[in-house]
Design a protein around this motif. Structure first.
Motif, PDB file in Angstrom:
ATOM      1  N   LEU A 247       0.834  -1.192   0.000  1.00 15.07           N
ATOM      2  CA  LEU A 247       0.000   0.000   0.000  1.00 15.07           C
ATOM      3  C   LEU A 247       0.878   1.256   0.000  1.00 15.07           C
ATOM      4  CD1 LEU A 247      -3.010   0.919   0.181  1.00 15.07           C
ATOM      5  CD2 LEU A 247      -2.647   1.118   2.650  1.00 15.07           C
ATOM      6  N   ALA A 248       1.941   1.226   0.792  1.00 12.96           N
ATOM      7  CA  ALA A 248       2.859   2.366   0.849  1.00 12.96           C
ATOM      8  C   ALA A 248       3.455   2.648  -0.522  1.00 12.96           C
ATOM      9  CB  ALA A 248       3.962   2.100   1.874  1.00 12.96           C
ATOM     10  N   LYS A 249       3.798   1.614  -1.266  1.00 15.06           N
ATOM     11  CA  LYS A 249       4.359   1.812  -2.605  1.00 15.06           C
ATOM     12  C   LYS A 249       3.360   2.522  -3.516  1.00 15.06           C
ATOM     13  CE  LYS A 249       7.602  -2.092  -2.616  1.00 15.06           C
ATOM     14  NZ  LYS A 249       7.934  -3.403  -3.217  1.00 15.06           N
ATOM     15  N   GLY A 250       2.076   2.176  -3.368  1.00 12.38           N
ATOM     16  CA  GLY A 250       1.051   2.847  -4.165  1.00 12.38           C
ATOM     17  C   GLY A 250       0.938   4.321  -3.825  1.00 12.38           C
ATOM     18  N   PHE A 251       1.013   4.639  -2.542  1.00 11.76           N
ATOM     19  CA  PHE A 251       0.924   6.037  -2.135  1.00 11.76           C
ATOM     20  C   PHE A 251       2.198   6.811  -2.491  1.00 11.76           C
ATOM     21  CE2 PHE A 251      -3.058   6.958  -0.347  1.00 11.76           C
ATOM     22  CZ  PHE A 251      -3.550   5.806   0.257  1.00 11.76           C
ATOM     23  N   ILE A 252       3.323   6.123  -2.543  1.00 16.12           N
ATOM     24  CA  ILE A 252       4.560   6.780  -2.998  1.00 16.12           C
ATOM     25  C   ILE A 252       4.410   7.200  -4.456  1.00 16.12           C
ATOM     26  CG2 ILE A 252       6.996   6.381  -3.556  1.00 16.12           C
ATOM     27  CD1 ILE A 252       7.168   4.725  -0.970  1.00 16.12           C
ATOM     28  N   LYS A 253       3.758   6.378  -5.258  1.00 14.30           N
ATOM     29  CA  LYS A 253       3.509   6.750  -6.652  1.00 14.30           C
ATOM     30  C   LYS A 253       2.625   7.987  -6.727  1.00 14.30           C
ATOM     31  CE  LYS A 253       3.970   2.161  -8.787  1.00 14.30           C
ATOM     32  NZ  LYS A 253       3.284   1.109  -9.567  1.00 14.30           N
ATOM     33  N   LEU A 254       1.593   8.022  -5.871  1.00 12.09           N
ATOM     34  CA  LEU A 254       0.724   9.201  -5.831  1.00 12.09           C
ATOM     35  C   LEU A 254       1.526  10.436  -5.436  1.00 12.09           C
ATOM     36  CD1 LEU A 254      -1.992  10.748  -5.630  1.00 12.09           C
ATOM     37  CD2 LEU A 254      -2.151   9.912  -3.267  1.00 12.09           C
ATOM     38  N   PHE A 255       2.349  10.300  -4.417  1.00  5.32           N
ATOM     39  CA  PHE A 255       3.184  11.417  -3.962  1.00  5.32           C
ATOM     40  C   PHE A 255       4.063  11.927  -5.100  1.00  5.32           C
ATOM     41  CE2 PHE A 255       6.954  13.338  -2.178  1.00  5.32           C
ATOM     42  CZ  PHE A 255       6.493  14.062  -1.093  1.00  5.32           C
ATOM     43  N   ASP A 256       4.686  11.009  -5.824  1.00  5.75           N
ATOM     44  CA  ASP A 256       5.586  11.404  -6.915  1.00  5.75           C
ATOM     45  C   ASP A 256       4.853  12.143  -8.028  1.00  5.75           C
ATOM     46  OD1 ASP A 256       7.692  10.295  -5.547  1.00  5.75           O
ATOM     47  OD2 ASP A 256       7.708   8.420  -6.680  1.00  5.75           O
ATOM     48  N   VAL A 257       3.601  11.722  -8.305  1.00 10.67           N
ATOM     49  CA  VAL A 257       2.803  12.404  -9.336  1.00 10.67           C
ATOM     50  C   VAL A 257       2.517  13.847  -8.912  1.00 10.67           C
ATOM     51  CG1 VAL A 257       0.526  12.490 -10.428  1.00 10.67           C
ATOM     52  CG2 VAL A 257       1.761  10.323 -10.289  1.00 10.67           C
ATOM     53  N   ILE A 258       2.091  14.024  -7.660  1.00 16.75           N
ATOM     54  CA  ILE A 258       1.805  15.380  -7.160  1.00 16.75           C
ATOM     55  C   ILE A 258       3.085  16.202  -7.107  1.00 16.75           C
ATOM     56  CG2 ILE A 258       0.942  16.707  -5.191  1.00 16.75           C
ATOM     57  CD1 ILE A 258      -0.882  14.327  -4.553  1.00 16.75           C
ATOM     58  N   LEU A 259       4.197  15.558  -6.729  1.00 18.58           N
ATOM     59  CA  LEU A 259       5.484  16.258  -6.643  1.00 18.58           C
ATOM     60  C   LEU A 259       5.894  16.822  -8.002  1.00 18.58           C
ATOM     61  CD1 LEU A 259       7.837  16.833  -4.610  1.00 18.58           C
ATOM     62  CD2 LEU A 259       8.954  14.812  -5.571  1.00 18.58           C
ATOM     63  N   GLU A 260       5.676  16.046  -9.059  1.00 19.44           N
ATOM     64  CA  GLU A 260       6.074  16.484 -10.403  1.00 19.44           C
ATOM     65  C   GLU A 260       5.310  17.721 -10.855  1.00 19.44           C
ATOM     66  OE1 GLU A 260       7.315  12.076 -12.197  1.00 19.44           O
ATOM     67  OE2 GLU A 260       5.675  13.224 -13.089  1.00 19.44           O
ATOM     68  N   SER A 261       4.076  17.871 -10.380  1.00 25.09           N
ATOM     69  CA  SER A 261       3.254  19.017 -10.800  1.00 25.09           C
ATOM     70  C   SER A 261       3.370  20.199  -9.842  1.00 25.09           C
ATOM     71  CB  SER A 261       1.787  18.600 -10.902  1.00 25.09           C
ATOM     72  OG  SER A 261       1.272  18.249  -9.633  1.00 25.09           O
ATOM     73  N   SER A 262       4.217  20.064  -8.819  1.00 20.32           N
ATOM     74  CA  SER A 262       4.373  21.121  -7.820  1.00 20.32           C
ATOM     75  C   SER A 262       5.547  22.027  -8.170  1.00 20.32           C
ATOM     76  CB  SER A 262       4.585  20.506  -6.434  1.00 20.32           C
ATOM     77  OG  SER A 262       3.503  19.667  -6.078  1.00 20.32           O
ATOM     78  N   GLN A 263       5.558  23.209  -7.581  1.00 18.50           N
ATOM     79  CA  GLN A 263       6.631  24.181  -7.803  1.00 18.50           C
ATOM     80  C   GLN A 263       7.455  24.367  -6.541  1.00 18.50           C
ATOM     81  OE1 GLN A 263       3.981  27.447  -9.262  1.00 18.50           O
ATOM     82  NE2 GLN A 263       5.352  27.471 -11.007  1.00 18.50           N
ATOM     83  N   ASP A 264       8.681  24.828  -6.738  1.00 16.48           N
ATOM     84  CA  ASP A 264       9.532  25.115  -5.593  1.00 16.48           C
ATOM     85  C   ASP A 264       8.901  26.226  -4.755  1.00 16.48           C
ATOM     86  OD1 ASP A 264      12.296  24.824  -4.276  1.00 16.48           O
ATOM     87  OD2 ASP A 264      12.116  26.979  -4.623  1.00 16.48           O
ATOM     88  N   ALA A 265       8.732  25.978  -3.457  1.00 14.87           N
ATOM     89  CA  ALA A 265       8.064  26.949  -2.586  1.00 14.87           C
ATOM     90  C   ALA A 265       8.845  28.248  -2.469  1.00 14.87           C
ATOM     91  CB  ALA A 265       7.848  26.346  -1.203  1.00 14.87           C
ATOM     92  N   GLY A 266      10.146  28.209  -2.744  1.00 17.02           N
ATOM     93  CA  GLY A 266      10.953  29.419  -2.653  1.00 17.02           C
ATOM     94  C   GLY A 266      10.474  30.521  -3.573  1.00 17.02           C
ATOM     95  N   ILE A 267       9.809  30.153  -4.670  1.00 18.03           N
ATOM     96  CA  ILE A 267       9.279  31.148  -5.607  1.00 18.03           C
ATOM     97  C   ILE A 267       8.272  32.055  -4.899  1.00 18.03           C
ATOM     98  CG2 ILE A 267       7.909  31.446  -7.716  1.00 18.03           C
ATOM     99  CD1 ILE A 267       9.025  28.742  -8.654  1.00 18.03           C
ATOM    100  N   TYR A 268       7.516  31.474  -3.939  1.00 20.33           N
ATOM    101  CA  TYR A 268       6.468  32.218  -3.256  1.00 20.33           C
ATOM    102  C   TYR A 268       6.963  32.866  -1.966  1.00 20.33           C
ATOM    103  CZ  TYR A 268       3.654  29.439  -6.423  1.00 20.33           C
ATOM    104  OH  TYR A 268       3.129  28.861  -7.549  1.00 20.33           O
ATOM    105  N   LEU A 269       8.236  32.652  -1.654  1.00 16.48           N
ATOM    106  CA  LEU A 269       8.767  33.142  -0.381  1.00 16.48           C
ATOM    107  C   LEU A 269       9.897  34.153  -0.571  1.00 16.48           C
ATOM    108  CD1 LEU A 269       8.865  29.707   1.472  1.00 16.48           C
ATOM    109  CD2 LEU A 269       7.294  31.589   1.951  1.00 16.48           C
ATOM    110  N   LYS A 270      10.053  34.679  -1.779  1.00 18.74           N
ATOM    111  CA  LYS A 270      11.186  35.562  -2.065  1.00 18.74           C
ATOM    112  C   LYS A 270      11.247  36.757  -1.133  1.00 18.74           C
ATOM    113  CE  LYS A 270      11.718  34.360  -6.958  1.00 18.74           C
ATOM    114  NZ  LYS A 270      11.618  34.855  -8.346  1.00 18.74           N
ATOM    115  N   GLU A 271      10.080  37.357  -0.842  1.00 23.01           N
ATOM    116  CA  GLU A 271      10.102  38.564  -0.014  1.00 23.01           C
ATOM    117  C   GLU A 271      10.271  38.246   1.467  1.00 23.01           C
ATOM    118  OE1 GLU A 271       5.679  37.599  -0.549  1.00 23.01           O
ATOM    119  OE2 GLU A 271       7.563  37.331  -1.609  1.00 23.01           O
ATOM    120  N   VAL A 272      10.157  36.966   1.833  1.00 22.58           N
ATOM    121  CA  VAL A 272      10.281  36.570   3.236  1.00 22.58           C
ATOM    122  C   VAL A 272      11.684  36.081   3.545  1.00 22.58           C
ATOM    123  CG1 VAL A 272       9.377  35.089   5.066  1.00 22.58           C
ATOM    124  CG2 VAL A 272       7.850  35.938   3.282  1.00 22.58           C
ATOM    125  N   LEU A 273      12.263  35.303   2.605  1.00 21.91           N
ATOM    126  CA  LEU A 273      13.573  34.699   2.842  1.00 21.91           C
ATOM    127  C   LEU A 273      14.686  35.747   2.771  1.00 21.91           C
ATOM    128  CD1 LEU A 273      13.063  31.455   0.741  1.00 21.91           C
ATOM    129  CD2 LEU A 273      13.153  31.630   3.227  1.00 21.91           C
TER     130      LEU A 273
END
Length: 273
Positions: A247-273
């Motif tokens: 089951l964990a392997k299946g959810f790892i695949k889901l995680f990887d799919v969402i990860l591929e469509s996500s952006q680096d959070a630093g883009i949204y934190l430029k004025e804070v960092l």
């Protein structure tokens, strides 16, 4: 001039791409009628360029119209228009999440059909946030190679405020690879910046699940009630901890799919960092 808006209202409208400042401008125009950029900037005591940027966004959304004439004024459209925009966006998100869930179930059913006879799974129910945090800290100590986490923007804020950053850092010190997907918004930027300094996590808007994967054999799924409540005193949240490698392997695949469509959070934190 201060335009009061509730945290609950902001949390809902953030999901459809409307920020607190944009909402304040819309409410101002509703209350006081058409205004120019300069007038809005003066009333709200905000930078003119920032106000213009917010106006362009809510104009494109259809919340505001730009008047005709030598002096450009902005006019708020009726509240009904806000409801239409928000409802359409939330329904679209629901359809996407439902489709994703159906795909997960199909994948897990396939995995179970292929491997289910070779591995016995166990599960434990966890109720309430305080109990969750107790169990999480035990699981962190038992994690040796990989930790994956998907949480909402409010979940990020809550976890940092209640001390889980120290646990994430401790795992890093032990050589655990920590991977996180969450949402950066106006309410959690300070906490998000604190997390990003140690873990360059990924940003994905509109997340409504809490998924933890420990190494490759334990999965913790959460059904979070009142996500906008940042306290640990809620007892109506419920979670299931599943010990199942397949089951964990299946959810790892889901995680990887969402990860591929996500952006680096630093883009949204430029004025804070």
């Amino acid at each position: 001039m201060d335009i009061p808006v509730s945290e609950e209202t902001v949390a809902v409208l953030n999901k459809v791409g409307i920020t607190r400042e944009q909402l304040k401008i819309y409410v101002l125009l509703l209350k006081e009628g058409p205004k120019t950029v300069s007038e809005i900037s003066s009333i709200l005591r905000k930078d003119r360029a920032a106000v213009y940027k917010h106006l362009e966004r809510i104009t494109k959304l259809g919340l505001v119209d730009k008047g005709l004439g030598n002096v450009n004024v902005y006019i708020a459209r009726p509240v009904e228009k806000l409801r239409e925009i928000a409802q359409a966006s939330l329904e679209e998100q629901y359809i996407k999440e439902r489709t994703a869930l159906n795909n997960i179930i199909k994948e897990l059913e396939r995995i179970n059909g292929t491997y289910g006879t070779h591995y016995k799974s166990e599960y434990t129910m966890i109720f309430g946030r305080k109990r969750l945090y107790q169990e999480l800290r035990k699981l962190f100590k038992e994690t040796h190679s990989e930790y994956r986490l998907i949480m909402s923007g409010n979940g990020l804020l809550r976890s940092i405020r209640h001390g889980l950053l120290e646990d994430y850092i401790e795992m890093l010190r032990r050589g655990v690879k920590v991977m996180i997907i969450s949402e950066v918004n106006e309410q959690n930027k300070r906490e998000a910046a604190m997390l990003y300094q140690y873990i360059p996590f990924k940003h994905q808007g509109g997340l409504q699940i809490r998924l933890n994967i420990f190494d490759q054999d334990r999965v913790l799924l959460g059904a979070i009630q009142h996500d906008e409540d940042f306290s640990l005193n809620r007892s109506d949240d419920s979670y299931i901890l599943i010990y199942d490698r397949n089951l964990a392997k299946g959810f790892i695949k889901l995680f990887d799919v969402i990860l591929e469509s996500s952006q680096d959070a630093g883009i949204y934190l430029k004025e804070v960092l």
